[in-house]
Design a protein around this motif. Structure first.
Motif, short mmCIF file in Angstrom:
data_model
loop_
_atom_site.label_atom_id
_atom_site.label_comp_id
_atom_site.label_asym_id
_atom_site.label_seq_id
_atom_site.Cartn_x
_atom_site.Cartn_y
_atom_site.Cartn_z
N HIS A 72 -12.23 -8.66 4.64
CA HIS A 72 -10.89 -9.30 4.53
C HIS A 72 -10.54 -9.78 5.77
CE1 HIS A 72 -9.79 -5.11 5.02
NE2 HIS A 72 -8.91 -5.31 5.67
N HIS A 76 -4.65 -7.57 8.20
CA HIS A 76 -3.99 -7.19 6.57
C HIS A 76 -3.41 -5.95 6.77
CE1 HIS A 76 -4.24 -9.27 2.14
NE2 HIS A 76 -2.86 -8.48 2.63
N TRP A 77 -4.30 -4.95 7.00
CA TRP A 77 -3.82 -3.71 6.89
C TRP A 77 -2.80 -3.41 7.90
CZ3 TRP A 77 -3.25 -0.94 2.75
CH2 TRP A 77 -4.36 -0.79 1.63
N PHE A 117 0.20 -5.11 0.28
CA PHE A 117 -1.04 -5.60 0.63
C PHE A 117 -1.24 -6.84 -0.23
CE2 PHE A 117 -4.98 -5.00 2.78
CZ PHE A 117 -5.93 -5.65 1.89
N ALA A 118 -0.93 -6.65 -1.55
CA ALA A 118 -1.32 -7.84 -2.59
C ALA A 118 -0.44 -9.06 -2.25
CB ALA A 118 -1.07 -7.54 -4.05
N LEU A 120 1.10 -10.03 0.45
CA LEU A 120 0.89 -10.49 1.69
C LEU A 120 -0.38 -11.38 1.61
CD1 LEU A 120 1.29 -10.67 4.86
CD2 LEU A 120 0.07 -8.76 5.13
N LEU A 123 0.33 -14.71 0.07
CA LEU A 123 1.12 -15.35 1.06
C LEU A 123 0.03 -16.21 1.91
CD1 LEU A 123 4.03 -16.10 1.92
CD2 LEU A 123 3.67 -14.11 3.69
N VAL A 124 -1.04 -15.42 2.48
CA VAL A 124 -1.77 -16.14 3.44
C VAL A 124 -2.88 -16.73 2.70
CG1 VAL A 124 -1.32 -14.67 5.32
CG2 VAL A 124 -3.18 -14.05 3.72
N PRO A 127 -8.21 -15.34 -1.39
CA PRO A 127 -8.53 -15.47 -2.95
C PRO A 127 -8.58 -14.33 -3.71
CG PRO A 127 -10.34 -15.91 -1.34
CD PRO A 127 -9.38 -15.86 -0.81
N ARG A 128 -8.79 -13.04 -2.86
CA ARG A 128 -8.81 -11.83 -3.75
C ARG A 128 -7.89 -11.11 -4.45
NH1 ARG A 128 -12.39 -10.38 0.86
NH2 ARG A 128 -14.63 -10.84 -0.01
N SER A 129 -6.59 -11.52 -3.89
CA SER A 129 -5.33 -11.03 -4.30
C SER A 129 -5.03 -10.93 -5.88
CB SER A 129 -4.08 -11.53 -3.40
OG SER A 129 -4.01 -11.16 -2.15
N GLN A 130 -4.99 -10.02 -6.21
CA GLN A 130 -4.59 -9.76 -7.76
C GLN A 130 -3.44 -8.61 -7.95
OE1 GLN A 130 -8.20 -8.67 -9.85
NE2 GLN A 130 -9.32 -9.74 -8.20
N THR A 134 -3.42 -4.79 -9.14
CA THR A 134 -2.59 -3.70 -8.08
C THR A 134 -1.84 -2.99 -8.84
OG1 THR A 134 -2.72 -5.33 -6.58
CG2 THR A 134 -1.25 -3.57 -6.08
#
Lengths: 169, 288
Positions: A72, A76-77, A117-118, A120, A123-124, A127-130, A134
């Motif tokens: 990723h 991010h982390w 995390f999701a 953020l 926001l950027v 494509p993987r944020s779900q 979560t």
């Protein structure tokens, strides 16, 4: 302020914890993964305050972003754990007289970190944020954090303790 | 604990700002990110730590896996060799069922039957689930001849592809990752589609032709790409478990169970060389 010896000890601990997280904990079956890195960062923040919490959160997060198999976006982390470190330290200070304050702070952090995390990621444009996925994994994360907390928080406290007669709350 | 709180606030704000800048730069840049070498460097520096930790923890991860699953004992490499042979036979069988003219069929079968050269590797780390990415790190890297784009297979079928390498480790994007998309053929009909990851062992198939016949139980194999990167042709990917009704959409979709369980990958093979090195001759139009 921490001595160089203690800073080294904390740095080595963070590297080992990240390695254990990626090589051992993520390979265990079951819903979600215990977030040992989060527990250690919160423990450091609760024990030593905002500065240590923020720096260790940032460093641990950056390690998680850099080490394989991270795929990723970098930072991010780092962002999430840095913020959590700061919030945890402030919360621990505010809740000093509340019984089981460290566990309360840890539990809240365990719920907050995946959501941050999701968000953020969304926001950027990751494509993987779900967010839905979560939310489903939050109860398991809370349980894991509360299971690890009573063991990890005192251990970390012992690692960074300054005076022998300091009462660790 | 909150001495010098203004200093702390500035520290927090600066670190958050740095992290955010790193994040936006890396997210926008994607594959050409300036931080790529940093990952390779981090991998090179910390690989010994990761491999040692994984090695020391093998009794624990091994025991837990054995408790949770059936099978998967020692001598995995030997088992992989045996299954590799079976996989090649399966590939020939699937290909021979394809509906193509005999000339092209002979060319394709000869070019893709068997002879993938595989480098075995062991999974040493997995990406955290909260991060949504489905990636694993394996203990073969550029020094072992691994490059970006190579297919990664197990005895069961396609596991993923290599997305980055360090000298002694490689990061593999599993097909279960939401970002992964694999071109596939549906076994019986030869119809073409794409399979995208859904985070678990269920994948989403999208057929290009909405009227393409897809049924529960159909096996999907990789369509393959030029030079075998990112995916070599003919590797089994998954089995259709549910076909979604065509609700006025432009494409037909189905749910597919991956043949390779993303949580259980341990020993894998990385395809470093495909058989076809000769240039395929062009056929004049109208040749049957």
């Amino acid at each position: 302020m921490m001595t160089y010896g203690r800073i080294t000890a904390v740095a080595v601990t963070l590297v080992l914890v990240v390695a254990v997280q990626l090589s051992v904990l993520t390979r265990l079956p079951g819903p979600g993964t215990p977030d040992l890195v989060l527990v250690v960062v919160v423990a450091l923040a609760v024990a030593k305050g905002v500065r240590v919490g923020v720096i260790s959160g940032f460093s641990a997060g950056l390690l998680l972003d850099v080490l394989p198999p991270a795929d990723h976006a970098l930072g991010h982390w780092a962002f999430v754990l840095c913020l959590i470190g700061g919030i945890a330290a402030v919360a621990a200070h505010e809740l000093q007289d509340v019984p089981f304050a460290p566990l309360l702070v840890l539990g809240s952090a365990a719920l907050l970190a995946p959501v941050l995390f999701a968000l953020l990621g969304a926001l950027v444009g990751d494509p993987r944020s779900q967010l839905v996925a979560t939310l489903k994994v939050l109860p398991a994360e809370l349980v894991y954090a509360l299971l690890l907390g009573p063991f990890v928080v005192p251990l970390v406290g012992r690692l960074v303790r300054e005076r022998r007669n300091e009462v660790f709350r | 604990m909150i001495r010098d709180s203004k200093g702390n606030r500035i520290l927090l704000a600066s670190l958050l700002a740095i992290a955010f800048v790193l994040l936006t730069v890396d997210a926008r840049a994607g594959d050409s990110s300036p931080f790529g070498p940093l990952r390779g460097l981090g991998s090179a520096i910390f690989a010994p730590v990761q491999r040692t930790v994984e090695f020391l923890a093998r009794p624990i991860t091994g025991t837990v896996s054995a408790l949770g699953r059936v099978g998967e004992h020692e001598a995995e490499i030997e088992r992989l060799r045996e299954e590799n042979g079976e996989l090649r036979t399966k590939l020939s069988e699937i290909q021979s069922e394809r509906d193509v003219s005999t000339q092209l069929s002979g060319l394709l079968t000869a070019a893709t039957r068997g002879s993938y050269r595989i480098v075995p590797a062991r999974v040493i780390a997995m990406g955290p689930e909260q991060g949504f990415s489905r990636t694993v790190a394996v203990d073969s890297g550029s020094r072992d001849g691994i490059h970006r784009g190579m297919s990664v297979v197990t005895g069961a079928g396609l596991a993923g592809r290599v997305v980055s390498t360090g000298p002694h480790t490689a990061t593999v994007l599993l097909i279960a990752d939401p970002v992964s998309s694999v071109g596939v053929r549906v076994g019986d009909s030869g119809e073409v589609g794409t399979v995208t990851g859904g985070g678990g062992d269920l994948l989403r198939l999208q057929m290009f032709d909405p009227h393409a016949p897809v049924a529960k139980g159909d096996v999907l194999v990789t369509f393959g790409s030029l030079g075998g990167r990112p995916y070599v042709a003919g590797v089994p990917v998954g089995e259709v478990v549910q076909v979604n009704p065509l609700r006025g959409g432009l494409t037909r979709t189905a749910m597919v169970r991956a043949l390779v369980d993303p949580t259980a990958v341990d020993v894998v093979g990385i395809v470093v060389e495909t058989a076809r090195t000769e240039v395929r001759p062009t056929l004049p139009a109208g040749t049957g």
